[in-house]
Motif scaffolding. Structure first.
Motif, PDB file in Angstrom:
ATOM      1  N   LEU A  73       0.843  -1.188   0.000  1.00 17.52           N
ATOM      2  CA  LEU A  73       0.000   0.000   0.000  1.00 17.52           C
ATOM      3  C   LEU A  73       0.879   1.239   0.000  1.00 17.52           C
ATOM      4  O   LEU A  73       2.002   1.226   0.506  1.00 17.52           O
ATOM      5  N   THR A  74       0.340   2.305  -0.585  1.00 17.94           N
ATOM      6  CA  THR A  74       1.079   3.558  -0.659  1.00 17.94           C
ATOM      7  C   THR A  74       0.304   4.620   0.111  1.00 17.94           C
ATOM      8  O   THR A  74      -0.880   4.830  -0.156  1.00 17.94           O
ATOM      9  N   PRO A  75       0.957   5.299   1.062  1.00 20.45           N
ATOM     10  CA  PRO A  75       0.247   6.334   1.830  1.00 20.45           C
ATOM     11  C   PRO A  75      -0.289   7.424   0.902  1.00 20.45           C
ATOM     12  O   PRO A  75       0.385   7.841  -0.036  1.00 20.45           O
ATOM     13  N   GLY A  76      -1.522   7.843   1.122  1.00 22.28           N
ATOM     14  CA  GLY A  76      -2.133   8.928   0.362  1.00 22.28           C
ATOM     15  C   GLY A  76      -2.755   8.494  -0.955  1.00 22.28           C
ATOM     16  O   GLY A  76      -3.426   9.283  -1.609  1.00 22.28           O
ATOM     17  N   LYS A  77      -2.534   7.269  -1.372  1.00 19.57           N
ATOM     18  CA  LYS A  77      -3.103   6.793  -2.628  1.00 19.57           C
ATOM     19  C   LYS A  77      -4.423   6.085  -2.330  1.00 19.57           C
ATOM     20  O   LYS A  77      -4.501   5.233  -1.446  1.00 19.57           O
ATOM     21  N   ILE A  78      -5.460   6.425  -3.095  1.00 16.87           N
ATOM     22  CA  ILE A  78      -6.789   5.852  -2.873  1.00 16.87           C
ATOM     23  C   ILE A  78      -6.840   4.442  -3.449  1.00 16.87           C
ATOM     24  O   ILE A  78      -6.405   4.192  -4.570  1.00 16.87           O
ATOM     25  N   ASP A  79      -7.379   3.535  -2.659  1.00 14.89           N
ATOM     26  CA  ASP A  79      -7.522   2.142  -3.074  1.00 14.89           C
ATOM     27  C   ASP A  79      -8.715   2.026  -4.019  1.00 14.89           C
ATOM     28  O   ASP A  79      -9.655   2.821  -3.954  1.00 14.89           O
ATOM     29  N   GLY A  80      -8.704   1.052  -4.879  1.00 13.29           N
ATOM     30  CA  GLY A  80      -9.828   0.869  -5.793  1.00 13.29           C
ATOM     31  C   GLY A  80      -9.868  -0.538  -6.351  1.00 13.29           C
ATOM     32  O   GLY A  80      -8.960  -1.340  -6.154  1.00 13.29           O
ATOM     33  N   TRP A  81     -10.965  -0.834  -7.054  1.00  4.85           N
ATOM     34  CA  TRP A  81     -11.172  -2.140  -7.666  1.00  4.85           C
ATOM     35  C   TRP A  81     -10.768  -2.083  -9.131  1.00  4.85           C
ATOM     36  O   TRP A  81     -10.963  -1.070  -9.795  1.00  4.85           O
ATOM     37  N   LYS A  82     -10.248  -3.199  -9.642  1.00  6.66           N
ATOM     38  CA  LYS A  82      -9.953  -3.327 -11.062  1.00  6.66           C
ATOM     39  C   LYS A  82     -10.593  -4.602 -11.572  1.00  6.66           C
ATOM     40  O   LYS A  82     -10.493  -5.649 -10.938  1.00  6.66           O
ATOM     41  N   TRP A  83     -11.252  -4.517 -12.718  1.00  5.77           N
ATOM     42  CA  TRP A  83     -11.867  -5.677 -13.362  1.00  5.77           C
ATOM     43  C   TRP A  83     -10.938  -6.093 -14.493  1.00  5.77           C
ATOM     44  O   TRP A  83     -10.848  -5.430 -15.518  1.00  5.77           O
ATOM     45  N   LYS A  84     -10.223  -7.206 -14.296  1.00  3.74           N
ATOM     46  CA  LYS A  84      -9.191  -7.616 -15.231  1.00  3.74           C
ATOM     47  C   LYS A  84      -9.758  -8.107 -16.568  1.00  3.74           C
ATOM     48  O   LYS A  84      -9.017  -8.190 -17.540  1.00  3.74           O
ATOM     49  N   ALA A  85     -11.041  -8.419 -16.615  1.00  5.27           N
ATOM     50  CA  ALA A  85     -11.629  -8.945 -17.850  1.00  5.27           C
ATOM     51  C   ALA A  85     -11.968  -7.851 -18.855  1.00  5.27           C
ATOM     52  O   ALA A  85     -12.390  -8.127 -19.965  1.00  5.27           O
ATOM     53  N   SER A  86     -11.805  -6.601 -18.456  1.00  5.57           N
ATOM     54  CA  SER A  86     -12.135  -5.475 -19.336  1.00  5.57           C
ATOM     55  C   SER A  86     -10.880  -4.651 -19.604  1.00  5.57           C
ATOM     56  O   SER A  86     -10.091  -4.424 -18.692  1.00  5.57           O
ATOM     57  N   ASN A 137     -10.464  -1.491 -19.986  1.00  6.88           N
ATOM     58  CA  ASN A 137     -10.382  -0.258 -19.208  1.00  6.88           C
ATOM     59  C   ASN A 137     -10.478  -0.506 -17.695  1.00  6.88           C
ATOM     60  O   ASN A 137     -10.643   0.421 -16.925  1.00  6.88           O
ATOM     61  N   SER A 138     -10.420  -1.754 -17.273  1.00  7.14           N
ATOM     62  CA  SER A 138     -10.421  -2.177 -15.862  1.00  7.14           C
ATOM     63  C   SER A 138     -11.715  -1.879 -15.120  1.00  7.14           C
ATOM     64  O   SER A 138     -11.757  -1.960 -13.903  1.00  7.14           O
ATOM     65  N   SER A 139     -12.773  -1.505 -15.830  1.00  7.47           N
ATOM     66  CA  SER A 139     -14.051  -1.264 -15.147  1.00  7.47           C
ATOM     67  C   SER A 139     -15.021  -2.400 -15.466  1.00  7.47           C
ATOM     68  O   SER A 139     -15.038  -2.931 -16.568  1.00  7.47           O
ATOM     69  N   PHE A 140     -15.815  -2.763 -14.460  1.00  2.00           N
ATOM     70  CA  PHE A 140     -16.746  -3.876 -14.598  1.00  2.00           C
ATOM     71  C   PHE A 140     -17.907  -3.517 -15.508  1.00  2.00           C
ATOM     72  O   PHE A 140     -18.428  -2.414 -15.479  1.00  2.00           O
ATOM     73  N   SER A 141     -18.329  -4.498 -16.316  1.00  3.06           N
ATOM     74  CA  SER A 141     -19.574  -4.386 -17.071  1.00  3.06           C
ATOM     75  C   SER A 141     -20.207  -5.773 -17.124  1.00  3.06           C
ATOM     76  O   SER A 141     -19.503  -6.787 -17.090  1.00  3.06           O
TER      77      SER A 141
END
Length: 197
Positions: free
Chosen positions: A39-52, A54-58
């Motif tokens: 983890l990196t201090p100050g960096k916001i955590d998020g989800w990634k969808w590896k099947a897309s 652009n890494s966003s779920f659909s």
């Protein structure tokens, strides 16, 4: 969950209940998995969808993953029931329920017990007949009440058959009862029927 101590993230996991001896193995396994996360201090955590890309779920990308997995695991007719479910002209929530039934992922008493959810013995029997252990096949196909409903549907459709007791076999047998023209209708009837149960 955790905190930063001198620039290093320290996990501080809190549990809703006191851990049992058998839980400790899973806790240690979890800790070994998350210890490797940087983890990196100050960096916001998020989800990634590896099947897309652009890494966003659909839903479309999830459907493609399921179809690809279904095709890769199966030759010939094995696994086609999942494609039939998702291509059916039934409500999405009904298709999702049917998919969960075919994968044996419904929250029946047997599945909850397998996942180590504590259920009193008196509550682990079928909600309809109150005489058998509640599992997916019993609840949706074998129980006297639900099997009567299936045979009422067959009668209403003008069909006769002896239906299997396992979910996949039941789906394939039920949907192959009519002629080719009726197959799509029978798939939709099966999906809506299990959803209603």
């Amino acid at each position: 969950m955790g905190e930063w101590v001198e620039g290093i993230w320290e996990w501080k996991l809190e549990w809703v209940r006191e851990l049992r001896e058998r839980d400790l193995f899973h806790v240690n396994e979890l800790l070994s998995l998350i210890d490797n996360v940087s983890l990196t201090p100050g960096k916001i955590d998020g989800w990634k969808w590896k099947a897309s890309p652009n890494s966003s779920f659909s839903v479309n990308s999830a459907y493609k993953v399921m179809c690809r997995d279904s095709r890769s695991k199966t030759q010939s007719n094995k696994g086609l029931e999942f494609q039939y479910i998702w291509k059916a002209a039934a409500p999405h929530k009904a298709k999702f329920s049917a998919w969960r039934i075919l994968k044996d992922r419904m929250a029946t008493c047997e599945n909850l017990i397998r996942r180590q959810v504590s259920i009193p013995n008196a509550e682990s029997i079928c909600v309809f007949c109150r005489s058998q252990q509640e599992d997916t096949n019993h609840l949706f196909f074998i129980c006297q009440r639900t099997s009567e409903a299936w045979y009422d549907i067959l009668s209403w459709l003008g069909l006769q058959a002896v239906l299997p007791s396992s979910a996949k076999d039941h789906f394939l047998a039920f949907t192959s009862l009519g002629n080719k023209r009726d197959t799509k209708l029978l798939r939709n009837v099966w999906i809506c029927m299990v959803w209603c149960i």
